[in-house]
Structure formats: structure tokens, C-alpha cells
Design a protein around this motif. Structure first.
Motif, PDB file in Angstrom:
ATOM      1  N   MET A 189       0.666  -1.170  -0.160  1.00 31.95           N
ATOM      2  CA  MET A 189       0.202   0.136  -0.320  1.00 31.95           C
ATOM      3  C   MET A 189       1.008   1.141   0.177  1.00 31.95           C
ATOM      4  N   ASN A 190       0.700   1.686  -1.290  1.00 27.30           N
ATOM      5  CA  ASN A 190       1.777   3.434  -1.090  1.00 27.30           C
ATOM      6  C   ASN A 190       0.226   4.435  -0.062  1.00 27.30           C
ATOM      7  N   GLY A 191       1.560   5.021  -0.626  1.00 26.04           N
ATOM      8  CA  GLY A 191       1.042   6.648   0.951  1.00 26.04           C
ATOM      9  C   GLY A 191       0.191   7.424   0.289  1.00 26.04           C
ATOM     10  N   GLN A 192       0.018   7.284  -0.650  1.00 26.56           N
ATOM     11  CA  GLN A 192      -1.204   7.756  -1.527  1.00 26.56           C
ATOM     12  C   GLN A 192      -2.539   7.382  -1.249  1.00 26.56           C
ATOM     13  N   GLU A 193      -2.492   5.995  -1.554  1.00 28.21           N
ATOM     14  CA  GLU A 193      -3.817   4.546  -0.690  1.00 28.21           C
ATOM     15  C   GLU A 193      -3.777   4.859   0.577  1.00 28.21           C
ATOM     16  N   LEU A 194      -3.032   5.461   1.349  1.00 25.85           N
ATOM     17  CA  LEU A 194      -3.041   5.307   2.362  1.00 25.85           C
ATOM     18  C   LEU A 194      -3.587   6.571   3.107  1.00 25.85           C
ATOM     19  N   ILE A 195      -3.388   7.804   2.266  1.00 29.10           N
ATOM     20  CA  ILE A 195      -4.027   8.590   2.484  1.00 29.10           C
ATOM     21  C   ILE A 195      -5.529   9.138   2.121  1.00 29.10           C
ATOM     22  N   GLY A 196      -5.263   7.798   1.408  1.00 29.66           N
ATOM     23  CA  GLY A 196      -7.570   7.612   1.398  1.00 29.66           C
ATOM     24  C   GLY A 196      -7.856   7.153   1.978  1.00 29.66           C
ATOM     25  N   TYR A 197      -7.627   5.963   2.410  1.00 30.57           N
ATOM     26  CA  TYR A 197      -8.161   5.418   3.612  1.00 30.57           C
ATOM     27  C   TYR A 197      -8.637   6.250   4.977  1.00 30.57           C
ATOM     28  N   ALA A 198      -7.312   6.991   4.971  1.00 23.99           N
ATOM     29  CA  ALA A 198      -7.718   7.714   6.403  1.00 23.99           C
ATOM     30  C   ALA A 198      -8.699   8.782   6.444  1.00 23.99           C
ATOM     31  N   SER A 199      -9.084   8.739   4.564  1.00 26.05           N
ATOM     32  CA  SER A 199     -10.180  10.238   4.922  1.00 26.05           C
ATOM     33  C   SER A 199     -11.605  10.055   4.596  1.00 26.05           C
ATOM     34  N   ALA A 200     -11.314   8.351   4.768  1.00 25.36           N
ATOM     35  CA  ALA A 200     -12.470   7.759   4.839  1.00 25.36           C
ATOM     36  C   ALA A 200     -12.673   7.497   6.539  1.00 25.36           C
ATOM     37  N   VAL A 201     -12.005   7.743   7.287  1.00 31.45           N
ATOM     38  CA  VAL A 201     -12.646   8.205   8.066  1.00 31.45           C
ATOM     39  C   VAL A 201     -13.261   9.085   7.991  1.00 31.45           C
ATOM     40  N   ILE A 202     -12.474  10.340   7.773  1.00 26.93           N
ATOM     41  CA  ILE A 202     -12.970  11.995   7.642  1.00 26.93           C
ATOM     42  C   ILE A 202     -14.110  11.693   7.169  1.00 26.93           C
ATOM     43  N   VAL A 203     -14.658  11.193   6.075  1.00 29.19           N
ATOM     44  CA  VAL A 203     -15.866  10.992   5.094  1.00 29.19           C
ATOM     45  C   VAL A 203     -17.377  10.689   6.734  1.00 29.19           C
ATOM     46  N   GLY A 204     -17.009  10.063   7.240  1.00 27.03           N
ATOM     47  CA  GLY A 204     -17.519   9.174   8.443  1.00 27.03           C
ATOM     48  C   GLY A 204     -17.811  10.094   9.188  1.00 27.03           C
ATOM     49  N   LEU A 205     -16.527  11.040   9.889  1.00 28.98           N
ATOM     50  CA  LEU A 205     -16.697  11.738  11.455  1.00 28.98           C
ATOM     51  C   LEU A 205     -17.475  12.816  10.682  1.00 28.98           C
ATOM     52  N   VAL A 206     -17.225  13.601   9.240  1.00 30.92           N
ATOM     53  CA  VAL A 206     -18.164  15.131   8.862  1.00 30.92           C
ATOM     54  C   VAL A 206     -19.551  14.592   8.984  1.00 30.92           C
ATOM     55  N   ILE A 207     -20.184  12.978   8.465  1.00 29.57           N
ATOM     56  CA  ILE A 207     -21.846  13.119   8.532  1.00 29.57           C
ATOM     57  C   ILE A 207     -21.662  12.997  10.089  1.00 29.57           C
ATOM     58  N   GLY A 208     -21.217  12.217  11.042  1.00 31.03           N
ATOM     59  CA  GLY A 208     -21.497  12.402  12.175  1.00 31.03           C
ATOM     60  C   GLY A 208     -21.792  13.221  13.060  1.00 31.03           C
ATOM     61  N   LEU A 209     -20.685  14.225  12.736  1.00 33.53           N
ATOM     62  CA  LEU A 209     -20.760  15.829  13.392  1.00 33.53           C
ATOM     63  C   LEU A 209     -21.791  16.821  13.050  1.00 33.53           C
ATOM     64  N   ALA A 210     -22.077  16.333  11.981  1.00 31.86           N
ATOM     65  CA  ALA A 210     -22.900  17.593  10.386  1.00 31.86           C
ATOM     66  C   ALA A 210     -23.877  17.173  10.271  1.00 31.86           C
ATOM     67  N   GLY A 211     -24.415  15.741  10.093  1.00 35.19           N
ATOM     68  CA  GLY A 211     -25.521  14.797   9.338  1.00 35.19           C
ATOM     69  C   GLY A 211     -26.179  15.109   8.024  1.00 35.19           C
ATOM     70  N   LEU A 213      -7.585   9.801  -5.478  1.00 39.54           N
ATOM     71  CA  LEU A 213      -6.173   8.529  -4.608  1.00 39.54           C
ATOM     72  C   LEU A 213      -6.245   6.964  -5.127  1.00 39.54           C
ATOM     73  N   PHE A 214      -7.088   6.444  -5.416  1.00 40.35           N
ATOM     74  CA  PHE A 214      -7.134   5.507  -6.378  1.00 40.35           C
ATOM     75  C   PHE A 214      -7.656   5.285  -7.303  1.00 40.35           C
ATOM     76  N   GLY A 215      -7.648   5.836  -8.042  1.00 40.86           N
ATOM     77  CA  GLY A 215      -7.311   5.617  -9.421  1.00 40.86           C
ATOM     78  C   GLY A 215      -8.867   4.988 -10.085  1.00 40.86           C
ATOM     79  N   ILE A 216      -9.458   4.685  -9.344  1.00 39.17           N
ATOM     80  CA  ILE A 216     -10.971   4.383 -10.247  1.00 39.17           C
ATOM     81  C   ILE A 216     -11.837   5.477 -10.997  1.00 39.17           C
ATOM     82  N   PRO A 217     -12.280   4.211 -12.283  1.00 39.59           N
ATOM     83  CA  PRO A 217     -12.833   5.252 -12.768  1.00 39.59           C
ATOM     84  C   PRO A 217     -14.117   5.895 -12.100  1.00 39.59           C
ATOM     85  N   THR A 218     -14.504   6.773 -13.057  1.00 39.10           N
ATOM     86  CA  THR A 218     -15.663   8.083 -12.455  1.00 39.10           C
ATOM     87  C   THR A 218     -17.108   7.378 -12.162  1.00 39.10           C
ATOM     88  N   VAL A 219     -17.586   6.689 -13.599  1.00 38.59           N
ATOM     89  CA  VAL A 219     -19.110   5.553 -12.481  1.00 38.59           C
ATOM     90  C   VAL A 219     -18.410   4.775 -12.022  1.00 38.59           C
TER      91      VAL A 219
END
Length: 265
Positions: free
Chosen positions: A1-23, A37-43
């Protein structure tokens, strides 16, 4: 797992954190995280986003339901037309969009780029709403009589938005629940989380028959987002959601600018 992917997984926690705080609000970051961060096609990224947002919001909505913060009657009035809209958008509209979406001589606009441009525009609108932080305290339904017809029409529009870009649309849902249903802001946030959860799952079901999903990636990412929402719901006791939304709005605006610049380049 490279640094970019690590940032991506850490961002997953932030996504949930904001939903929990602000709805809401955190879900608007999932598509850029998947694409850049993960290079996944847009659709496919919008499909993944619907699953992550739906799962994370569902956990939050269970907590709100147990504490009797959710108005189920208003949820049905808003959500039923929204469910129809989001399913039809994912099942028929998005697959039917031509690729490229636009071609004029040497100017070509691929479908994936068009979705990202539209996503960036929505992010700018969302960021503006968060920065202004002007959620009304009461609206047309301050008399206690929800405007169910207007709620249904708004549900149709939000469903199409959710289906197209894979974001929950909480920044639109919460003000409408205050204005058109007369809900206090805390109940509007709680009700919005439930609508986002089911909306997202309905949209995801419109894709699942035609998409090959990488569950080994999707489930751990979703799990981290769910951890984030538990942390966010705990911190919500101590952090003013309005202050958080304003700061997060500036961050969303920066991300929108990054998307536009990157796509133009």
C-alpha cells in the motif's frame, strides 16, 4: 500500500466523521477520493460512493431513530419520490449517457469528465451553503403543517442529483426539511441522514447488476467510514456543528477547485 492509498483510507474516516458531526457533507468527498487517490473510473466511483454513503448513514440513522429524532412521516413524503428518481437515474439515465457526451470538431468531452465537472459545480454550491451557514430556523411550515407536495418535488430533484454524482445531497435536504416540513434543525439533520442512507442504497441497487465490484477494497473503506461516524456522533456532543460546517465548506471549495483545474489540464 503506497502513501497515496494510505491518505485515501484515512480520508474514509474523515467522511464518516463529518457525517456524524454535521449530518451530511462528508459524502461529497467520496467520489474525488476514489478517483484521484485510488484511480477508480468516475462512473464506478459514483457506485462505490453510493454504497459507502448508504452504509455509513444507515449506522448514523439507527442511532437517531433509537433516540426518536427522526420524523418518519416527513421521511416518507420526501423519500418515496426520491427513491424512484435515484433508481431510475442509476438504472437508465447514467448508462444511457453517450460517451463522449459532447463532440465538436476537435473538442471532445468524455462522460467521465462531464460527471466530474458537474460534481465540482455541486461541490461549489454545497461549499457556499456551508460557508454561509444560513440554515433557516423556520420556514413555510412553521405553522406545523408540512408542505408534502413541495417536499415530494424536492425529493425528485435530490434523487436525480444523488443518482448522477453519487453524493447524498444532505446540504440540500436539511434546509428543505426545515423550510417545508417545519422541523427543528436537529430533527432535520437526523431525518436527512435516514433519507441519505436509503437513497444511496436504492441508487446502488440500480447499478449492482451491471457493475463488477471490488468488495475487498469497498468493505474495508466502508468500515473505516463507519468508525468515523461513531467518532463524529460522540464529538457532536462537544463541537458546534455550525462551526464545523463552515470550516468544512472551505475545504470542499478547495477540493472543487482542484477537480476543475486538474480536469482542465
Amino acid at each position: 500500500m503506497n502513501g497515496q492509498e494510505l491518505i485515501g483510507y484515512a480520508s474514509a474516516v474523515i467522511v464518516g466523521l463529518v457525517i456524524g458531526l454535521a449530518g451530511g457533507g462528508g459524502s461529497i468527498l467520496t467520489v474525488p477520493i476514489f478517483v484521484y487517490l485510488f484511480g477508480i473510473p468516475t462512473v464506478l466511483a459514483t457506485t462505490y460512493s453510493l454504497f459507502v454513503v448508504g452504509s455509513t448513514s444507515l449506522v448514523g440513522s439507527v442511532n437517531h431513530i433509537l433516540k426518536k429524532r427522526v420524523d418518519l412521516r416527513v421521511t416518507l413524503a420526501f423519500a418515496l419520490p426520491s427513491f424512484v428518481s435515484v433508481y431510475l437515474t442509476r438504472r437508465f439515465l447514467v448508462p444511457a449517457l453517450p460517451d463522449p457526451l459532447f463532440r465538436l470538431d476537435t473538442v471532445v468531452l468524455p462522460k467521465s469528465d462531464a460527471i466530474l465537472y458537474f460534481f465540482a459545480i455541486v461541490m461549489v454550491i454545497a461549499a457556499n451553503a456551508m460557508i454561509k451557514n444560513d440554515s433557516p430556523e423556520q420556514g413555510e411550515a412553521a405553522d406545523g403543517h408540512p408542505r408534502y407536495g413541495a417536499l415530494a418535488l424536492d425529493g425528485l430533484a435530490v434523487g436525480m442529483l444523488t443518482g448522477t454524482i453519487g453524493a447524498g445531497g444532505g446540504f440540500l435536504i436539511v434546509p428543505m426539511l426545515v423550510l417545508l416540513a417545519g422541523l427543528p434543525i436537529n430533527r432535520a439533520v437526523a431525518t436527512s441522514v435516514l433519507i441519505i442512507a436509503v437513497n444511496s442504497f436504492v441508487g446502488f441497487m440500480g447499478d449492482i447488476h451491471q457493475t463488477d465490484l471490488n468488495w475487498n477494497f469497498l468493505l474495508p473503506f466502508t468500515g473505516l467510514s463507519i468508525i468515523g461516524i461513531f467518532v463524529g456522533m460522540y464529538l457532536a456532543r462537544f463541537v458546534a456543528p455550525n462551526k464545523l460546517k463552515r470550516g468544512f465548506g472551505w475545504f470542499v471549495l478547495l477540493v472543487a477547485g482542484y477537480i476543475i483545474v486538474r480536469e482542465l489540464m
